[in-house]
Write a protein that holds these residues in place. Structure first.
Motif, PDB file in Angstrom:
ATOM      1  N   ASN A  24      40.861  10.352 -34.358  1.00 54.30           N
ATOM      2  CA  ASN A  24      41.860  11.379 -34.661  1.00 54.30           C
ATOM      3  C   ASN A  24      41.701  12.116 -35.804  1.00 54.30           C
ATOM      4  O   ASN A  24      42.392  13.170 -36.071  1.00 54.30           O
ATOM      5  N   ALA A  25      40.730  12.079 -36.665  1.00 54.02           N
ATOM      6  CA  ALA A  25      40.357  12.853 -37.843  1.00 54.02           C
ATOM      7  C   ALA A  25      39.529  13.867 -37.344  1.00 54.02           C
ATOM      8  O   ALA A  25      38.712  13.804 -36.558  1.00 54.02           O
ATOM      9  N   VAL A  26      39.868  15.168 -38.092  1.00 55.49           N
ATOM     10  CA  VAL A  26      38.910  16.310 -37.768  1.00 55.49           C
ATOM     11  C   VAL A  26      37.595  16.274 -38.580  1.00 55.49           C
ATOM     12  O   VAL A  26      37.767  16.175 -39.841  1.00 55.49           O
ATOM     13  N   THR A  27      36.539  16.612 -37.972  1.00 51.72           N
ATOM     14  CA  THR A  27      35.261  16.677 -38.698  1.00 51.72           C
ATOM     15  C   THR A  27      35.178  17.928 -39.528  1.00 51.72           C
ATOM     16  O   THR A  27      35.942  19.052 -39.022  1.00 51.72           O
ATOM     17  N   PRO A  28      34.533  17.984 -40.587  1.00 50.93           N
ATOM     18  CA  PRO A  28      34.447  19.342 -41.410  1.00 50.93           C
ATOM     19  C   PRO A  28      33.963  20.449 -40.627  1.00 50.93           C
ATOM     20  O   PRO A  28      34.732  21.632 -40.978  1.00 50.93           O
ATOM     21  N   SER A  29      33.076  20.404 -39.863  1.00 47.51           N
ATOM     22  CA  SER A  29      32.776  21.558 -39.157  1.00 47.51           C
ATOM     23  C   SER A  29      33.864  21.906 -38.220  1.00 47.51           C
ATOM     24  O   SER A  29      34.326  23.178 -37.950  1.00 47.51           O
ATOM     25  N   ALA A  30      34.437  21.183 -37.443  1.00 43.01           N
ATOM     26  CA  ALA A  30      35.709  21.481 -36.730  1.00 43.01           C
ATOM     27  C   ALA A  30      37.015  21.998 -37.468  1.00 43.01           C
ATOM     28  O   ALA A  30      37.693  23.009 -37.056  1.00 43.01           O
ATOM     29  N   PHE A  31      37.061  21.388 -38.726  1.00 37.61           N
ATOM     30  CA  PHE A  31      38.126  21.919 -39.597  1.00 37.61           C
ATOM     31  C   PHE A  31      37.905  23.439 -40.032  1.00 37.61           C
ATOM     32  O   PHE A  31      38.843  24.269 -39.876  1.00 37.61           O
ATOM     33  N   ASN A  32      36.557  23.572 -40.266  1.00 33.67           N
ATOM     34  CA  ASN A  32      36.368  24.883 -40.580  1.00 33.67           C
ATOM     35  C   ASN A  32      36.267  25.947 -39.596  1.00 33.67           C
ATOM     36  O   ASN A  32      36.963  27.198 -39.585  1.00 33.67           O
ATOM     37  N   ALA A  33      36.154  25.397 -38.168  1.00 36.54           N
ATOM     38  CA  ALA A  33      36.206  26.432 -37.041  1.00 36.54           C
ATOM     39  C   ALA A  33      37.625  26.487 -36.800  1.00 36.54           C
ATOM     40  O   ALA A  33      37.985  27.700 -36.121  1.00 36.54           O
ATOM     41  N   ASP A 293      35.623  28.555 -29.963  1.00 38.25           N
ATOM     42  CA  ASP A 293      34.922  27.285 -29.621  1.00 38.25           C
ATOM     43  C   ASP A 293      35.650  26.012 -29.659  1.00 38.25           C
ATOM     44  O   ASP A 293      35.388  24.979 -29.017  1.00 38.25           O
ATOM     45  N   ALA A 294      36.628  25.846 -30.712  1.00 34.90           N
ATOM     46  CA  ALA A 294      37.142  24.532 -30.952  1.00 34.90           C
ATOM     47  C   ALA A 294      38.116  24.314 -29.608  1.00 34.90           C
ATOM     48  O   ALA A 294      38.434  23.039 -29.437  1.00 34.90           O
ATOM     49  N   ILE A 295      38.805  25.530 -29.120  1.00 35.48           N
ATOM     50  CA  ILE A 295      39.509  25.309 -27.865  1.00 35.48           C
ATOM     51  C   ILE A 295      38.791  24.870 -26.653  1.00 35.48           C
ATOM     52  O   ILE A 295      38.935  23.848 -25.850  1.00 35.48           O
ATOM     53  N   TYR A 296      37.585  25.613 -26.611  1.00 40.26           N
ATOM     54  CA  TYR A 296      36.699  25.174 -25.248  1.00 40.26           C
ATOM     55  C   TYR A 296      36.214  23.581 -25.390  1.00 40.26           C
ATOM     56  O   TYR A 296      35.999  23.230 -24.506  1.00 40.26           O
ATOM     57  N   SER A 297      36.150  23.245 -26.468  1.00 34.88           N
ATOM     58  CA  SER A 297      35.652  21.997 -26.657  1.00 34.88           C
ATOM     59  C   SER A 297      36.512  20.852 -26.498  1.00 34.88           C
ATOM     60  O   SER A 297      36.436  19.633 -26.653  1.00 34.88           O
ATOM     61  N   CYS A 298      38.006  21.017 -26.611  1.00 40.19           N
ATOM     62  CA  CYS A 298      39.077  20.181 -26.315  1.00 40.19           C
ATOM     63  C   CYS A 298      38.809  19.530 -24.983  1.00 40.19           C
ATOM     64  O   CYS A 298      38.787  20.163 -23.951  1.00 40.19           O
ATOM     65  N   ASN A 299      39.178  18.300 -24.933  1.00 38.94           N
ATOM     66  CA  ASN A 299      38.987  17.608 -23.664  1.00 38.94           C
ATOM     67  C   ASN A 299      40.453  17.576 -22.946  1.00 38.94           C
ATOM     68  O   ASN A 299      40.586  17.184 -21.661  1.00 38.94           O
TER      69      ASN A 299
END
Length: 354
Positions: A24-33, A293-299
């Motif tokens: 459930n934690a966001v990765t630093p790269s995903a946080f930045n995006a 990109d963050a939206i497209y990567s959502c499952n």
């Protein structure tokens, strides 16, 4: 044998990022995006339990100076342990305030305050804690921010009462407020522990809402929600959660507030978008630069939709912000309505409302 024990204990101080509870934690790269486009237009806070700031300072510095794109306005730290040389714990563009234990190990809190905001330290203390209370000024907003470390295995009831007393002294109903830190109160057990439920209910009753809902401390055998962020700030867009990193056995928490205001009782107000300075072409041009990109990567569809609405709304709020005005319109007094008639009308309305 002692070397083996020391090694085992050392490993247990850090989170295994492959643990399923970290999902459930966001990765630093995903946080930045996800948040780089809104970060600089918001009031932002984060908290990390460092398990010795001196020992883990370099990892903390790398996270907040080099890895994450945005600069948080407030970085709260708990379990700083003893700080002998604060100049060795310097973060660029930040001032450091701390409150550490004098004669015993462990505990302690600190706050890094970004140079873009003014602040003053407030002289409040809460039983069974180390805490740091600040009044910060972010433009026209004055916000009370407190970093709290509640000592484990101490009375929640005493802490609860002491905290409420401080909040009453501050007149929390008249101020925006953020409380963050390691409360050592596992909110996942609120249904089983009356003292935890009473504590949560008391804060909710004064409009302080807890916005961290996922596990924050993860070990080999447990997963608990003990690092909290409480606030009475409401916003068109509040982002909060945890960041995946292994500085200690606690995940850093964060909150991003856009268009902040406090939840005091404001009567007769209506909200609307202000298009006075809206530039349609500029809005379209900046919208085209958003990374989706963050939206497209959502499952999950719901997660993707919420992220899209959040990103789109943030840009709308920048170009056509939500504003408030009084819904009451002034009308001229009717000359035939005398003072005695007006008093009688008020009495009639009171009778009807009963």
């Amino acid at each position: 044998m002692q070397d083996f024990i020391d090694s085992y204990l050392e490993e247990d101080l850090y989170i295994n990022l492959n643990n399923k509870s970290v999902k459930n934690a966001v990765t630093p790269s995903a946080f930045n995006a996800s948040y780089s486009t809104v970060f600089n237009h918001a009031f932002t806070v984060t908290h990390i339990n460092a398990r010795s700031l001196k020992k883990n300072f370099e990892e903390t510095r790398l996270l907040y100076e080099d890895t994450l794109i945005g600069k948080f306005k407030i970085i709260g730290v708990s379990e700083t342990w003893k700080i002998d040389n604060p100049e060795l714990l310097h973060l660029n563009s930040y001032s450091l305030e701390h409150n550490c234990r004098e004669n015993s190990k462990g505990g302690g809190v600190a706050a890094y305050i970004h140079s873009s905001i003014k602040y003053k330290v407030l002289p409040y203390t809460v039983p069974n804690t180390e805490s740091l209370w600040l009044e910060v000024s972010d433009g026209n907003n004055f916000i009370i921010v407190s970093v709290i470390y509640r000592k484990p295995n101490t009375s929640i009831h005493e802490f609860h009462n002491g905290l409420i007393n401080v909040l009453n002294s501050i007149k929390i109903d008249k101020h925006q407020c953020i409380l963050l830190g390691d409360f050592n109160i596992d909110l996942s057990k609120s249904d089983d522990d009356k003292s935890i439920d009473e504590f949560s209910t008391a804060l909710t009753c004064i409009n302080l809402n807890q916005i961290i809902t996922v596990p924050t401390r993860i070990t080999k055998t447990s997963s608990t929600i003990i690092d909290h962020i409480y606030t009475n700030i409401v916003s068109n867009s509040i982002h909060s959660g945890t960041i995946a990193c292994d500085i200690s056995d606690h995940l850093p928490t964060f909150a991003i507030f856009a268009n902040t205001k406090y939840t005091g009782n404001v009567k007769g107000k209506i909200k609307y978008r202000n298009y006075k300075y809206f530039d349609e072409q500029r809005f379209i041009d900046e919208l085209s630069l958003i990374s989706w990109d963050a939206i497209y990567s959502c499952n999950e569809v719901d997660e993707a939709y919420e992220l899209f609405v959040s990103l789109f709304s943030d840009y709308c709020n920048i170009h056509a912000p939500m504003v408030e005005r009084s819904s009451k319109t002034k009308t001229k007094n009717k000359p035939w309505i005398t003072k005695s008639i007006k008093n009688q009308l008020i009495k009639n309305i009171s009778c009807i409302q009963r």
